[in-house]
Design a protein around this motif. Structure first.
Motif, PDB file in Angstrom:
ATOM      1  N   UNK A   1       0.843  -1.198   0.000  1.00  0.00           N
ATOM      2  CA  UNK A   1       0.000   0.000   0.000  1.00  0.00           C
ATOM      3  C   UNK A   1       0.879   1.249   0.000  1.00  0.00           C
ATOM      4  N   UNK A   2       0.798   2.023  -1.064  1.00  0.00           N
ATOM      5  CA  UNK A   2       1.527   3.283  -1.121  1.00  0.00           C
ATOM      6  C   UNK A   2       0.662   4.420  -0.610  1.00  0.00           C
ATOM      7  N   UNK A   3       1.238   5.309   0.187  1.00  0.00           N
ATOM      8  CA  UNK A   3       0.508   6.474   0.679  1.00  0.00           C
ATOM      9  C   UNK A   3       1.004   7.692  -0.090  1.00  0.00           C
ATOM     10  N   UNK A   4       0.090   8.340  -0.823  1.00  0.00           N
ATOM     11  CA  UNK A   4       0.460   9.433  -1.717  1.00  0.00           C
ATOM     12  C   UNK A   4      -0.092  10.766  -1.236  1.00  0.00           C
ATOM     13  N   UNK A   5       0.645  11.849  -1.454  1.00  0.00           N
ATOM     14  CA  UNK A   5       0.127  13.176  -1.111  1.00  0.00           C
ATOM     15  C   UNK A   5      -0.925  13.608  -2.129  1.00  0.00           C
ATOM     16  N   UNK A   6      -1.915  14.366  -1.706  1.00  0.00           N
ATOM     17  CA  UNK A   6      -2.932  14.896  -2.614  1.00  0.00           C
ATOM     18  C   UNK A   6      -3.195  16.357  -2.269  1.00  0.00           C
TER      19      UNK A   6
ATOM     20  N   UNK B   1       4.233   9.073 -10.584  1.00  0.00           N
ATOM     21  CA  UNK B   1       3.998  10.214  -9.697  1.00  0.00           C
ATOM     22  C   UNK B   1       5.287  10.668  -9.025  1.00  0.00           C
ATOM     23  N   UNK B   2       6.151   9.702  -8.637  1.00  0.00           N
ATOM     24  CA  UNK B   2       7.436  10.061  -8.032  1.00  0.00           C
ATOM     25  C   UNK B   2       8.296  10.821  -9.035  1.00  0.00           C
TER      26      UNK B   2
ATOM     27  N   UNK C   1       7.286  19.945   1.266  1.00  0.00           N
ATOM     28  CA  UNK C   1       6.895  19.024   2.324  1.00  0.00           C
ATOM     29  C   UNK C   1       5.715  18.163   1.894  1.00  0.00           C
ATOM     30  N   UNK C   2       4.766  18.764   1.175  1.00  0.00           N
ATOM     31  CA  UNK C   2       3.562  18.042   0.744  1.00  0.00           C
ATOM     32  C   UNK C   2       3.913  16.912  -0.219  1.00  0.00           C
ATOM     33  N   UNK C   3       4.843  17.162  -1.173  1.00  0.00           N
ATOM     34  CA  UNK C   3       5.157  16.160  -2.193  1.00  0.00           C
ATOM     35  C   UNK C   3       6.318  15.251  -1.796  1.00  0.00           C
ATOM     36  N   UNK C   4       6.877  15.438  -0.625  1.00  0.00           N
ATOM     37  CA  UNK C   4       8.040  14.659  -0.184  1.00  0.00           C
ATOM     38  C   UNK C   4       7.606  13.265   0.259  1.00  0.00           C
ATOM     39  N   UNK C   5       8.154  12.216  -0.420  1.00  0.00           N
ATOM     40  CA  UNK C   5       7.811  10.843  -0.069  1.00  0.00           C
ATOM     41  C   UNK C   5       8.199  10.514   1.367  1.00  0.00           C
ATOM     42  N   UNK C   6       9.189  11.226   1.884  1.00  0.00           N
ATOM     43  CA  UNK C   6       9.681  10.949   3.234  1.00  0.00           C
ATOM     44  C   UNK C   6       8.618  11.196   4.297  1.00  0.00           C
ATOM     45  N   UNK C   7       7.611  12.011   3.999  1.00  0.00           N
ATOM     46  CA  UNK C   7       6.554  12.293   4.961  1.00  0.00           C
ATOM     47  C   UNK C   7       5.770  11.035   5.301  1.00  0.00           C
ATOM     48  N   UNK C   8       5.745  10.065   4.378  1.00  0.00           N
ATOM     49  CA  UNK C   8       4.931   8.865   4.573  1.00  0.00           C
ATOM     50  C   UNK C   8       5.769   7.610   4.777  1.00  0.00           C
TER      51      UNK C   8
ATOM     52  N   UNK D   1      -6.534  14.499  -6.351  1.00  0.00           N
ATOM     53  CA  UNK D   1      -7.488  15.549  -5.985  1.00  0.00           C
ATOM     54  C   UNK D   1      -7.819  15.518  -4.498  1.00  0.00           C
ATOM     55  N   UNK D   2      -7.643  14.339  -3.865  1.00  0.00           N
ATOM     56  CA  UNK D   2      -8.001  14.202  -2.456  1.00  0.00           C
ATOM     57  C   UNK D   2      -9.461  13.849  -2.243  1.00  0.00           C
TER      58      UNK D   2
END
Length: 349
Positions: free
Chosen positions: A130-135, A239-240, A276-283, A219-220
């Motif tokens: 399961x990948x967690x993606x920013x929206x 997306x990355x 910060x929003x698009x940073x994969x490290x957040x998840x 879109x969220x």
């Protein structure tokens, strides 16, 4: 080893940077009240620990003499490197000494060790990443992102059930909306697998909103997007790559003239928030759902922040008893999954 707090086995040798990155990240996670078992080369781990303040933290070292390299094939790693850090970490969980495992090492080997050493929860046909993606609004769970390149309709249903539990128990969504990734929003769009899965989801107790398209992911407006691992991995990597390229394009354009540089200076805080929003490290990483013990697969180039967050995600999964919720969901939908499986066998015959 009994503990009131979650104990996470961390593959200290995994990733492109090994203990130099992983150990400080694990110590940072330990400061959040998590017990840590660092698995790998004892001397190298101890050398990193000697430079850090570990007073009052629950840290242990679990020796492992081998390392699965990025170029190793998963099957070979399972057979020939039985004392590798990822195998030892998984066995540590299976034996009850830890509750979950986190690794930034060879992702194929991590998935294989999770499946063959930890084993599946009763009722799970195929574990999924399961990948967690920013929206635009809040995180979105994309499942599967690479564990299963070929999936049947009942597998997609189980992916949705598992991601629903992750969204509720880890991300805190009250009633996650669930959609199937397809080539159109209308019912009847998609290949045979998607069409059959649509009927299963509609008959389930999930908050199913129908088909969604690739553009809807960010879109969220949908919390869980379900697809097979082939499509999901391409969507994730796309997306990355897009986020990385957009950042480079923006940086180039902002340096193109003195006026652009002035605008960039005035917008510095906004750009920092965007990063910060698009940073994969957040998840952190991608949880491998459906195992007897949570496993989180991290990017090989993960920085300390990403590793720390991956450990925190694993601990939250354990603390919120996500396994129990998952077992309940699977049992609730067992008849639906069995019906779909029997229907497919009849069609094949």
């Amino acid at each position: 080893m009994p503990s009131k707090q979650p104990r996470i086995a961390v593959d200290a040798m995994g990733g492109d940077f090994g203990p130099h990155i992983v150990v400080p990240a694990a110590i940072d996670a330990a400061r959040h009240g998590i017990a840590i078992a660092l698995v790998g080369d004892e001397a190298r781990i101890q050398a990193e620990l000697s430079r850090l303040d570990t007073a009052g933290l629950d840290i242990e070292i679990v020796p492992a003499s081998q390392v699965v390299e990025m170029e190793d094939k998963p099957a070979d790693a399972l057979r020939r490197k039985k004392d590798s850090s990822i195998q030892v970490a998984c066995r540590y969980v299976k034996e009850g000494h830890a509750d979950g495992v986190v690794s930034a090492g060879n992702s194929g080997a991590t998935v294989a060790c999770g499946m063959f050493i930890l084993g599946r929860i009763k009722g799970v046909q195929r574990p999924a990443l399961a990948g967690v993606l920013p929206t635009e609004k809040k995180p979105c769970v994309l499942i599967d992102v690479g564990a299963n390149v070929d999936s049947r309709p009942e597998h997609l249903l189980q992916f949705g059930l598992m991601a629903d539990v992750l969204a509720r128990c880890v991300l805190g969504f009250e009633k996650p909306s669930v959609g199937i990734l397809s080539i159109g929003e209308e019912e009847g769009k998609g290949n045979a697998t998607v069409k059959e899965a649509f009927d299963l989801f509609r008959d389930s107790q999930l908050n199913f909103i129908g088909n969604v398209e690739g553009r809807d992911i960010f879109t969220g407006d949908v919390d869980v997007v379900v697809c097979d691992g082939f499509v999901g991995n391409i969507a994730l990597k796309l997306s990355e790559g897009l986020a990385h390229s957009m950042g480079k394009i923006m940086k180039r354009e902002l340096k193109s003239s003195w006026l652009s540089k002035l605008g960039a200076l005035l917008s510095f805080r906004a750009f920092r928030r965007f990063k910060k929003v698009v940073d994969y490290a957040e998840y952190g990483g991608a949880p491998l759902l459906g195992l007897k013990g949570i496993a989180v697969v991290c990017h090989g180039k993960s920085n300390p922040k990403a590793m720390t967050n991956a450990i925190l995600v694993a601990a939250r999964y354990v603390s919120n008893k996500a396994h129990e919720h998952l077992a309940t969901e699977l049992e609730t939908h067992r008849a639906l999954s069995e019906k779909a499986a029997s229907t497919e066998k009849s069609s094949a015959a």
